[in-house]
Scaffold this active site. Structure first.
Site, PDB file in Angstrom:
ATOM      1  N   GLU A 183      -3.131  -9.374  12.013  1.00  0.00           N
ATOM      2  CA  GLU A 183      -3.834  -9.971  10.874  1.00  0.00           C
ATOM      3  C   GLU A 183      -2.833 -10.506   9.851  1.00  0.00           C
ATOM      4  OE1 GLU A 183      -6.389  -8.221   7.147  1.00  0.00           O
ATOM      5  OE2 GLU A 183      -6.613  -7.218   9.069  1.00  0.00           O
TER       6      GLU A 183
ATOM      7  N   HIS B  77       0.825  -1.214   0.000  1.00  0.00           N
ATOM      8  CA  HIS B  77       0.000   0.000   0.000  1.00  0.00           C
ATOM      9  C   HIS B  77       0.863   1.270   0.000  1.00  0.00           C
ATOM     10  CE1 HIS B  77      -3.963  -1.831   1.814  1.00  0.00           C
ATOM     11  NE2 HIS B  77      -3.595  -2.385   0.682  1.00  0.00           N
TER      12      HIS B  77
ATOM     13  N   LYS C 267     -15.025  -9.728   4.737  1.00  0.00           N
ATOM     14  CA  LYS C 267     -15.144  -8.817   3.600  1.00  0.00           C
ATOM     15  C   LYS C 267     -16.267  -9.355   2.736  1.00  0.00           C
ATOM     16  CE  LYS C 267     -10.251  -7.552   3.308  1.00  0.00           C
ATOM     17  NZ  LYS C 267      -8.980  -7.938   2.676  1.00  0.00           N
TER      18      LYS C 267
ATOM     19  N   ARG D 244     -12.555  -2.435   1.807  1.00  0.00           N
ATOM     20  CA  ARG D 244     -11.480  -2.817   0.890  1.00  0.00           C
ATOM     21  C   ARG D 244     -10.690  -1.549   0.566  1.00  0.00           C
ATOM     22  NH1 ARG D 244     -11.809  -8.191  -1.030  1.00  0.00           N
ATOM     23  NH2 ARG D 244      -9.576  -7.782  -1.135  1.00  0.00           N
TER      24      ARG D 244
ATOM     25  N   GLU E 217      -5.953   4.194   2.069  1.00  0.00           N
ATOM     26  CA  GLU E 217      -6.914   4.063   3.165  1.00  0.00           C
ATOM     27  C   GLU E 217      -6.820   5.200   4.174  1.00  0.00           C
ATOM     28  OE1 GLU E 217      -6.519   0.083   4.654  1.00  0.00           O
ATOM     29  OE2 GLU E 217      -6.858  -0.788   2.672  1.00  0.00           O
TER      30      GLU E 217
END
Length: 438
Positions: free
Chosen positions: A297, A159, A347, A376, A211
């Protein structure tokens, strides 16, 4: 109540990629849903149908998925005259119409758009908010539970630039008394973090990723965690705000060597420094001793099952399966049997219908797992997941930093729900892992 019209169109997500929007018209009016899409995607997800025509949208067009709604699903579903309140019948019909196990034929993005819009139409017909309808569908008890917002304030991995391998560092305001107070704490820490990033790494370090998190040129996890710890301290929340990580380690797993390359963005990465899963597990444990980490995670790659089971035996925090489980009943079952993790990242677009998403959550709850509802990276103004997290009582949501409208849309919706419910809701707080039992 019958459906009079179903119409899909192509709109854009927060990354400028096309995505599917579906309108459903019933006697109560127009009900609209938009489907999100992910950047780092698990290889076992339901099929997101893209055109593949490189001359348009770089191959990411969704005109086929849109046509599948308009030309195939719409006439068939209208003809079937199903009750919109019977979500499982509608979703079963959609799956049957598709005829494949992972929605390859019509596309999970086509099917989910319809499934979500149906749920909204049903809530309107019942005259209740969407979260109340989801609660009815899932059969959850009351009072409602408002989730802890896991806020992705610092980005690395695929990301972001910089050498940092881990993808997300989140702040977790789980000691706050209410959701609105948690939001205030999170926003204050975020502002401090942004200022600190600029001061330490230069003006451009305040720029935000997909994000909403900052993405300074950070090399190691310790460096990231030190910066966040300092921001928490400066905001006055030491001991009150915890930290969570999404490692997204499938992105830097070298399957042939069965090792993890923390310098994976460097083409000349030194192989002698690649880690075995035992070494990586040790690293997580030492980080968890040094920093207030409550949730990790995807600590290991999606096919490295042995590593997950090893870590599960030795770490008592929350271990969230995302790429491992991809919201899929078969993989969730396998992870439960192999004792791989103790929480599911839910999700909705990974499985492709509201009914299957609810069932995935129930399977996880049944095993004593936590469930974190997730956005997402390619998001929109659609806020369905805010209602889902409240309706399921799952107690935790991951929907980005308190920045960028497509992230705030969900968090603001939960603020409205909190106001509407008043004393009929409790904040999950430190019980986020077992909120369903509150």
């Amino acid at each position: 109540m019958t459906i009079t019209k179903i119409h899909a169109r192509s709109v854009y997500d927060s990354r400028g990629n096309p995505t599917v929007e579906v309108d459903i018209v019933t006697e109560t009016g127009l009900h609209r849903a938009i489907v999100p899409s992910g950047a780092s995607t698990g290889s076992h997800e339901a099929c997101e149908l893209r055109d593949g025509d490189k001359s348009k949208w770089g191959g990411k067009g969704v005109t086929k998925a849109v046509a599948n709604v308009n030309d195939t699903i719409a006439p068939a579903l209208i003809k079937e005259k199903l009750d919109v309140k019977d979500q499982s019948a509608v979703d079963a019909f959609l799956n049957k119409l598709d005829g494949t196990t992972n929605k390859t034929n019509l596309g999970a993005n086509a099917i989910l758009g319809v499934s979500m819009a149906i749920a909204k139409a049903a809530a309107a017909e019942k005259g209740v908010p969407l979260y109340a309808h989801i609660s009815d569908l899932a059969g959850t008890k009351k009072p409602y539970v408002l989730p802890v917002p896991f806020q992705n304030v610092l980005n690395g991995g695929s990301h972001a630039g910089g050498r940092l391998a881990f993808q997300e560092f989140m702040i977790v305001p789980c000691e706050a008394p209410t959701f609105s107070e948690a939001m205030r704490q999170g926003a204050e820490v975020y502002q401090k973090l942004k200022a600190l990033a600029k001061k330490t790494y230069g003006q451009s370090a305040g720029n935000v990723g997909d994000e909403g998190g900052v993405a300074p040129d950070i090399q190691t996890a310790e460096e990231a965690l030190d910066l966040i710890t300092k921001a928490i301290e400066e905001a006055g929340y030491t001991g009150k705000i915890k930290i969570a990580m999404d490692v997204a380690s499938s992105e830097f797993y070298k399957a042939d060597e069965k090792k993890y390359d923390l310098d994976f963005k460097n083409p000349d990465s030194d192989k002698s420094k690649w880690l075995t899963y035992e070494q990586l597990a040790e690293m997580y444990k030492s980080l968890a001793e040094k920093y207030p980490i409550v949730s990790i995670e995807d600590p290991f790659a999606e096919d490295d099952w042995e590593a997950w089971s090893y870590f599960f035996k030795t770490y008592d925090g929350q271990i969230v399966g995302d790429d491992l489980t991809v919201t899929n009943p078969e993989f969730i079952k396998k992870a439960i049997e192999l004792k791989s993790c103790n929480a599911l990242l839910l999700k909705v677009n990974q499985i492709g219908t509201i009914t299957e998403a609810i069932q995935a959550a129930k399977d996880a709850f049944g095993a004593g797992w936590g469930v974190m509802v997730s956005h997402r990276s390619g998001e929109t103004e659609d806020v369905t997941i805010a209602d889902i997290v409240v309706g399921l009582r799952s107690g935790q949501i991951k929907t980005g930093a308190p920045a960028r409208s497509e992230r705030l849309a969900k968090l603001n919706q939960i603020l409205r729900i909190e106001e509407e419910l008043g004393d009929n809701a409790v904040y999950a707080g430190n019980n986020f892992r077992t909120a369903v039992n509150l």
